[in-house]
Design an enzyme around this catalytic site. Sequence first.
Site, PDB file in Angstrom:
ATOM      1  N   LYS A  87       0.845  -1.215   0.000  1.00 46.99           N
ATOM      2  CA  LYS A  87       0.000   0.000   0.000  1.00 46.99           C
ATOM      3  C   LYS A  87       0.872   1.254   0.000  1.00 46.99           C
ATOM      4  O   LYS A  87       0.691   2.152  -0.814  1.00 46.99           O
ATOM      5  CB  LYS A  87      -0.908  -0.057   1.229  1.00 46.99           C
ATOM      6  CG  LYS A  87      -1.952   1.017   1.366  1.00 46.99           C
ATOM      7  CD  LYS A  87      -1.500   2.206   2.165  1.00 46.99           C
ATOM      8  CE  LYS A  87      -1.037   1.985   3.549  1.00 46.99           C
ATOM      9  NZ  LYS A  87      -2.027   1.783   4.557  1.00 46.99           N
ATOM     10  N   GLU A 134       6.196  23.080  13.226  1.00 46.75           N
ATOM     11  CA  GLU A 134       6.477  24.141  14.201  1.00 46.75           C
ATOM     12  C   GLU A 134       5.183  24.767  14.731  1.00 46.75           C
ATOM     13  O   GLU A 134       5.170  25.346  15.817  1.00 46.75           O
ATOM     14  CB  GLU A 134       7.397  25.216  13.623  1.00 46.75           C
ATOM     15  CG  GLU A 134       6.803  26.054  12.520  1.00 46.75           C
ATOM     16  CD  GLU A 134       7.816  27.065  11.950  1.00 46.75           C
ATOM     17  OE1 GLU A 134       8.342  27.872  12.730  1.00 46.75           O
ATOM     18  OE2 GLU A 134       8.066  27.021  10.730  1.00 46.75           O
TER      19      GLU A 134
HETATM   20  C1  LIG Z   1      -4.849  -2.795   2.487  1.00 48.84           C
HETATM   21  C2  LIG Z   1      -4.371  -2.778   3.912  1.00 48.84           C
HETATM   22  C3  LIG Z   1      -3.553  -1.760   4.327  1.00 48.84           C
HETATM   23  C4  LIG Z   1      -3.105  -1.726   5.631  1.00 48.84           C
HETATM   24  N1  LIG Z   1      -2.302  -0.707   6.013  1.00 48.84           N
HETATM   25  C5  LIG Z   1      -1.850  -0.647   7.286  1.00 48.84           C
HETATM   26  C6  LIG Z   1      -0.979   0.403   7.693  1.00 48.84           C
HETATM   27  O1  LIG Z   1      -0.633   1.294   6.915  1.00 48.84           O
HETATM   28  N2  LIG Z   1      -0.532   0.396   8.962  1.00 48.84           N
HETATM   29  C7  LIG Z   1      -0.894  -0.588   9.868  1.00 48.84           C
HETATM   30  O2  LIG Z   1      -0.441  -0.545  11.009  1.00 48.84           O
HETATM   31  N3  LIG Z   1      -1.725  -1.591   9.503  1.00 48.84           N
HETATM   32  C8  LIG Z   1      -2.201  -1.634   8.235  1.00 48.84           C
HETATM   33  N4  LIG Z   1      -3.025  -2.665   7.855  1.00 48.84           N
HETATM   34  C9  LIG Z   1      -3.455  -3.654   8.880  1.00 48.84           C
HETATM   35  C10 LIG Z   1      -2.372  -4.701   9.126  1.00 48.84           C
HETATM   36  O3  LIG Z   1      -1.997  -5.291   7.912  1.00 48.84           O
HETATM   37  C11 LIG Z   1      -2.895  -5.749  10.088  1.00 48.84           C
HETATM   38  O4  LIG Z   1      -3.367  -5.100  11.257  1.00 48.84           O
HETATM   39  C12 LIG Z   1      -1.830  -6.752  10.489  1.00 48.84           C
HETATM   40  O5  LIG Z   1      -1.294  -7.394   9.364  1.00 48.84           O
HETATM   41  C13 LIG Z   1      -2.415  -7.788  11.458  1.00 48.84           C
HETATM   42  O6  LIG Z   1      -1.468  -8.762  11.744  1.00 48.84           O
HETATM   43  P1  LIG Z   1      -1.911 -10.200  12.234  1.00 48.84           P
HETATM   44  O7  LIG Z   1      -0.673 -10.881  12.726  1.00 48.84           O
HETATM   45  O8  LIG Z   1      -3.057 -10.097  13.160  1.00 48.84           O
HETATM   46  O9  LIG Z   1      -2.495 -10.928  10.969  1.00 48.84           O
HETATM   47  P2  LIG Z   1      -1.993 -11.068   9.463  1.00 48.84           P
HETATM   48  O10 LIG Z   1      -0.848 -10.189   9.179  1.00 48.84           O
HETATM   49  O11 LIG Z   1      -3.202 -10.938   8.628  1.00 48.84           O
HETATM   50  O12 LIG Z   1      -1.448 -12.562   9.394  1.00 48.84           O
HETATM   51  C14 LIG Z   1      -2.293 -13.654   9.538  1.00 48.84           C
HETATM   52  C15 LIG Z   1      -1.691 -14.827   8.778  1.00 48.84           C
HETATM   53  O13 LIG Z   1      -2.367 -16.016   9.159  1.00 48.84           O
HETATM   54  C16 LIG Z   1      -2.463 -16.865   8.027  1.00 48.84           C
HETATM   55  N5  LIG Z   1      -3.538 -17.836   8.299  1.00 48.84           N
HETATM   56  C17 LIG Z   1      -4.859 -17.572   8.472  1.00 48.84           C
HETATM   57  N6  LIG Z   1      -5.507 -18.723   8.785  1.00 48.84           N
HETATM   58  C18 LIG Z   1      -4.581 -19.711   8.803  1.00 48.84           C
HETATM   59  C19 LIG Z   1      -4.632 -21.106   9.079  1.00 48.84           C
HETATM   60  N7  LIG Z   1      -5.758 -21.723   9.435  1.00 48.84           N
HETATM   61  N8  LIG Z   1      -3.480 -21.821   8.986  1.00 48.84           N
HETATM   62  C20 LIG Z   1      -2.315 -21.221   8.661  1.00 48.84           C
HETATM   63  N9  LIG Z   1      -2.208 -19.918   8.403  1.00 48.84           N
HETATM   64  C21 LIG Z   1      -3.326 -19.155   8.489  1.00 48.84           C
HETATM   65  C22 LIG Z   1      -2.771 -15.892   6.893  1.00 48.84           C
HETATM   66  O14 LIG Z   1      -2.430 -16.464   5.642  1.00 48.84           O
HETATM   67  C23 LIG Z   1      -1.865 -14.707   7.273  1.00 48.84           C
HETATM   68  O15 LIG Z   1      -0.610 -14.791   6.642  1.00 48.84           O
HETATM   69  C24 LIG Z   1      -3.485  -2.751   6.548  1.00 48.84           C
HETATM   70  C25 LIG Z   1      -4.317  -3.788   6.128  1.00 48.84           C
HETATM   71  C26 LIG Z   1      -4.754  -3.802   4.826  1.00 48.84           C
HETATM   72  C27 LIG Z   1      -5.652  -4.931   4.373  1.00 48.84           C
END
Ligand SMILES: Cc1cc2nc3c(=O)[nH]c(=O)nc-3n(C[C@H](O)[C@H](O)[C@H](O)COP(=O)(O)OP(=O)(O)OC[C@H]3O[C@@H](n4cnc5c(N)ncnc54)[C@H](O)[C@@H]3O)c2cc1C
Length: 457
Positions: free
Chosen positions: A50, A439
């Site tokens: 993004k 500032e």
């Molecule tokens: C378009 C977009 C822009 C964003 N921009 C920002 C930003 O600028 N700043 C910010 O702070 N946040 C941003 N976010 C939010 C941020 O990406 C999330 O808050 C963050 O990634 C959450 O981390 P997480 O560890 O909870 O989950 P995730 O990073 O979503 O990781 C979860 C993982 O679990 C895996 N998974 C799911 N189910 C299973 C299963 N049963 N078995 C094995 N693997 C599985 C998935 O494949 C995934 O890789 C954005 C989100 C989006 C969609």
Amino acid sequence: MSESYDLVVIGAGSGGVRAARMAATYGARVAIIEEYRFGGTCVIRGCVPKKLYVYASRFKDSFDIASTFGWHVDASFDWPTLVANKEKEISRLETAYVAGLDRTGVEIIRDRAEIVDANTVRTVNGGRTLSTRYILVATGARPSIPDIPGKELGITSNEAFDLKELPHSILIEGGGYIGVEFATIFAGLGVHTTLIYRGTCVLRGFDEDLREGLDAGLENRGIRRIYETNVKSLRREGKDILVSFGDGTEAPFGAVLFATGRAPNVHNLGLEKAGVELRADGAIEVDRFSRTNVSSIYAVGDVTGRTALTPAAIREGAAVAETLFNNNPVAVDHSLIGTAVFSEPEVATIGLTEAEALTHGDIDVYLARFRPMMNTLSDKTDRMMLKMITLAEDQRVLGLHIIGPGAAEMIQLAAIAMGMKATKADFDRTFAMHPTAGEELVTFKAPTYRYRNGAKV
Ligand SMILES: Cc1cc2nc3c(=O)[nH]c(=O)nc-3n(C[C@H](O)[C@H](O)[C@H](O)COP(=O)(O)OP(=O)(O)OC[C@H]3O[C@@H](n4cnc5c(N)ncnc54)[C@H](O)[C@@H]3O)c2cc1C
């Protein structure tokens, strides 16, 4: 045959990776299971791609004013180059994530995981059974789209990064940060962009001045906004998608992007088998230590529906590792988290909005509005805004809200002062850096307006 672990992490995104690495550093035997790509949403299809696309789109504004600084630029844009270079960068980061896990001795398993019971996880394709003292669910969230006829013709943020070609026009449904970020990305790259949102203005929950300021910024960039209605149906019409709106009108678009919220990834995870309780919205219910109602199962990040931001997931993952494997129970405090919207103009905020601050008593509001210096040679009408809200009683800063270039970088540093409960006097004592936009935060004189007993004076 069952293998024994101290911690099995499901999901290698922001929260899961941090927890796994830290737990392994503390001597735990850890496995992490990921069904898609290491790095999760943030690295693969969230924050990182993004922000790269935001950078790409912002060249447009620079080119627009370049001639006022004496530069003459004959610019053209090539979407496949951006997509390919983005892919190279996120693959590099993915490799670094895997290497980091490997270095700390975490076992990497590429598969889908399912919980069998409070201490057992199964890999769906490999059929492995892992018995473990603790399970950490860090499965994140996924886009949720409205259940309307033709919904399959639309895309979500997941697909938007890898479109084969840029559409000539796009309709984006949703007024949250993902919707407005993609709106300014596509508009900056030359796509005719329309944003439709059922609310009265973008960024519900943000300070009203930020919402209005961003709305004006979208207008300045030629982004059409349709408020207080929604998309009723989609159908194919030649190369375009014909969209029917809630008000009965129709219009064709080259693409339709749903930015209509995100749902926790809890389906087919086996949570019910283990007896893990969910909230009404489907997120996993956890306590201050990210523990579920089942004492061996923890959950962090977006799947818990607390603060859906990468730094929150990382902090929560680290806290779980500290709590379980370093004999140091850590509860994450979610009360003061800054947030940025990388739209154009950029928005960033920390603390209370004006409406929220008012519920705390008498407040003073300091406002600065001006054209960013970068634009003063041109006829660009964008205005920057910096707003400070203080408690009248002791001048403690309750909220800071900025719209304009560098907003996120400014709020990131001001967040330190806010965390230390800084007062206006603390800001005033700080020497200005001149000429900067920031500032303004240390040179506010009298309040622009005050509220006394709930009335604006
Ligand atoms: C378009 C977009 C822009 C964003 N921009 C920002 C930003 O600028 N700043 C910010 O702070 N946040 C941003 N976010 C939010 C941020 O990406 C999330 O808050 C963050 O990634 C959450 O981390 P997480 O560890 O909870 O989950 P995730 O990073 O979503 O990781 C979860 C993982 O679990 C895996 N998974 C799911 N189910 C299973 C299963 N049963 N078995 C094995 N693997 C599985 C998935 O494949 C995934 O890789 C954005 C989100 C989006 C969609």
